[in-house]
Enzyme design. Structure first.
Site, PDB file in Angstrom:
ATOM      1  N   ASN A 164      -0.675  16.548  -0.625  1.00 45.10           N
ATOM      2  CA  ASN A 164      -1.190  15.777   0.679  1.00 45.10           C
ATOM      3  C   ASN A 164      -2.223  16.588   1.548  1.00 45.10           C
ATOM      4  O   ASN A 164      -3.142  16.232   1.974  1.00 45.10           O
ATOM      5  CB  ASN A 164       0.018  15.347   1.603  1.00 45.10           C
ATOM      6  CG  ASN A 164       0.480  13.980   1.341  1.00 45.10           C
ATOM      7  OD1 ASN A 164      -0.183  13.264   0.587  1.00 45.10           O
ATOM      8  ND2 ASN A 164       1.839  13.947   1.523  1.00 45.10           N
ATOM      9  N   ASP A 211      -0.962   9.353  -1.843  1.00 44.45           N
ATOM     10  CA  ASP A 211      -0.288   7.849  -2.085  1.00 44.45           C
ATOM     11  C   ASP A 211      -0.557   7.502  -3.453  1.00 44.45           C
ATOM     12  O   ASP A 211       0.112   6.879  -4.350  1.00 44.45           O
ATOM     13  CB  ASP A 211      -1.042   6.843  -1.233  1.00 44.45           C
ATOM     14  CG  ASP A 211      -0.591   6.749   0.094  1.00 44.45           C
ATOM     15  OD1 ASP A 211       0.426   7.610   0.386  1.00 44.45           O
ATOM     16  OD2 ASP A 211      -1.227   6.307   1.039  1.00 44.45           O
ATOM     17  N   ASP A 239      11.990  14.435  -7.714  1.00 41.15           N
ATOM     18  CA  ASP A 239      11.317  14.562  -6.728  1.00 41.15           C
ATOM     19  C   ASP A 239       9.928  15.229  -7.200  1.00 41.15           C
ATOM     20  O   ASP A 239      10.149  16.082  -7.877  1.00 41.15           O
ATOM     21  CB  ASP A 239      12.073  15.603  -5.794  1.00 41.15           C
ATOM     22  CG  ASP A 239      11.459  15.756  -4.395  1.00 41.15           C
ATOM     23  OD1 ASP A 239      11.599  14.924  -3.430  1.00 41.15           O
ATOM     24  OD2 ASP A 239      10.435  16.763  -4.398  1.00 41.15           O
ATOM     25  N   GLU A 266       8.733  11.381  -1.291  1.00 44.12           N
ATOM     26  CA  GLU A 266       8.261  11.710  -2.550  1.00 44.12           C
ATOM     27  C   GLU A 266       9.495  11.518  -3.649  1.00 44.12           C
ATOM     28  O   GLU A 266       9.395  12.162  -4.953  1.00 44.12           O
ATOM     29  CB  GLU A 266       7.472  12.775  -2.730  1.00 44.12           C
ATOM     30  CG  GLU A 266       8.422  14.070  -2.400  1.00 44.12           C
ATOM     31  CD  GLU A 266       8.390  14.605  -1.003  1.00 44.12           C
ATOM     32  OE1 GLU A 266       8.792  15.613  -0.717  1.00 44.12           O
ATOM     33  OE2 GLU A 266       8.016  13.715  -0.093  1.00 44.12           O
TER      34      GLU A 266
END
Length: 441
Positions: free
Chosen positions: A316, A325, A308, A351
């Protein structure tokens, strides 16, 4: 029908021409060079110790019959005798090309104690031969024993080789020591080693070179090429006729093939969309579940690694969704570059990613997770000119042979949670194995 008749005529004509060529090559007179014939070559000259023709040690018994006698009464630097034909004209560098000849017909008579008579050809090679040094012309020789010359014999020119004494004396590069008769300047028959007091008598009755005007190999190759060319023409011609007569059927086949190809591409596209994550290009959750089902059915055991990305929400918030992304794509690329071809990797969701390694080897999976953790930590992602450092946490668990994959996923997820709770950017291994787990883990 007209085309079939024409083809038959072509084949028949080819057979007739082939037979004519084969018969012709057998009936064609051979290329001949009779060195004894008047005007064919200069000589023969006597080979003597001092190079003179005065007859002190070597003399003609019958010059017209090319019969000589040699007898040395003392010791000289060179003690040999024989006769030689010179193949050059006024320019000693220009000899004759004997490479088109295959054999040499020889008829000799000899009496004396020598164990062999030497047949030799010298070839003047402009790359290293010198006019002032007659021996520098490349030497080719063959030793004939007295029993070999009991009667006329035919010698293959390929039997003549460059002797070791010549190679050693001139010490040239290897390519210069290969036989070659493209510029022969002399042909000789001699007794190379004569002892003082010995009496030798040698007569040369015949010395003729023979060869084909046209090489048989070239004729056979030409015939083969002609037949191959003819067959190719006939095949192309027949194919062209068949293509025209079935043009409409071929168009239907092509249309059907095109439609089938389009359907296959559409099917592959749908399958790809169903199992591939569009953003990262790796397997999506559905693709991973299919692969895990296959592993579980094989009942060979597996290790699962869940990873993770740490603090992905901050990424973000800082870079926006495009930057997030880009981070996902970068992490996926780093993992793919460090996996084996047999490992399964995909995006589990958000993620979070999942790696499945076939075989119950926990230590190997833990090492892999640590390696990936280090590679991700030392990789950088650039988005909109901003460099972003990324880390990830890992959880590793084992699904032993016959064990539940779903249970292994839960334990890997719990190990991942512990890695997050312990400060992130670390690897946690599940230790809660069942009592019957393999001891090799």
């Amino acid at each position: 029908m007209r085309h079939e008749i024409n083809n038959n005529h072509v084949v028949l004509a080819g057979i007739v021409l082939t037979l004519a060529a084969l018969v012709g090559i057998e009936l064609l007179p051979q290329r001949t060079l009779d060195l004894i014939a008047p005007g064919a070559a200069d000589g023969p000259y006597l080979i003597t110790a001092d190079g003179t023709q005065d007859g002190k040690y070597v003399r003609w018994i019958d010059e017209k019959q090319r019969r000589l006698q040699c007898r040395y009464t003392g010791t000289h630097d060179y003690m040999g005798c024989g006769l030689t034909f010179v193949l050059t004209g006024e320019d000693p560098r220009l000899g004759r090309d004997l490479s088109h000849f295959d054999t040499m017909e020889v008829d000799l008579a000899y009496t004396g104690p020598s164990p062999f008579i030497r047949l030799a050809i010298r070839d003047f090679d402009r790359r290293f031969s010198k006019v002032e040094d007659a021996n520098s012309a490349r030497f080719h020789s063959l030793n004939l024993r007295p029993r070999d010359i009991d009667g006329p014999l035919t010698v293959e020119l390929s039997e003549l080789t460059v002797p070791e004494w010549w190679i050693h004396h001139y010490d040239l590069s290897r390519e210069y020591n290969r036989p070659g008769l493209e510029n022969a300047n002399a042909v000789s028959v001699d007794i190379p080693f004569v002892k003082s007091g010995e009496d030798h008598v040698l007569q040369l009755r015949r010395l003729t070179l023979k060869g084909q005007w046209v090489s048989r190999d070239r004729v056979y190759l030409g015939i083969l090429c002609a037949w191959l060319l003819g067959a190719t023409v006939l095949v192309v011609r027949g194919w062209s006729q068949l293509s025209r007569s079935h043009h409409r059927q071929q168009r239907e086949i092509d249309a059907l093939t095109m439609r089938t190809r389009q359907l296959r591409l559409e099917q592959e596209k749908l399958m790809r969309l169903a199992t591939i994550d569009e953003l990262t290009g790796v397997l999506n959750r559905r693709g991973l579940e299919q692969a895990l089902d296959d592993y579980e059915e094989a009942a060979q055991g597996m290790t699962v690694v869940m990873l993770d990305i740490d603090h992905f929400k901050r990424v973000n918030d800082r870079l926006g969704h495009d930057g997030g992304d880009e981070v996902l794509r970068r992490v996926a690329a780093v993992v793919v570059a460090n996996l084996r071809s047999s490992d399964v990797f995909g995006r589990w969701g958000g993620e979070e990613f999942l790696i499945a390694c076939q075989g119950p080897r926990m230590r190997d999976a833990a090492r892999l997770a640590e390696k990936l953790r280090d590679r991700i930590e030392h990789s950088e992602t650039t988005s909109a000119g901003v460099r972003v450092a990324v880390t990830a946490s890992f959880g590793v668990a084992l699904a032993p042979p016959g064990g539940s994959v779903a249970d292994a996923l839960k334990r890997a997820d719990a190990a991942l949670y512990r890695a997050k709770a312990a400060g992130r950017n670390r690897v946690e291994v599940d230790r809660s194995l069942p009592s019957d787990a393999p001891t090799t883990v």
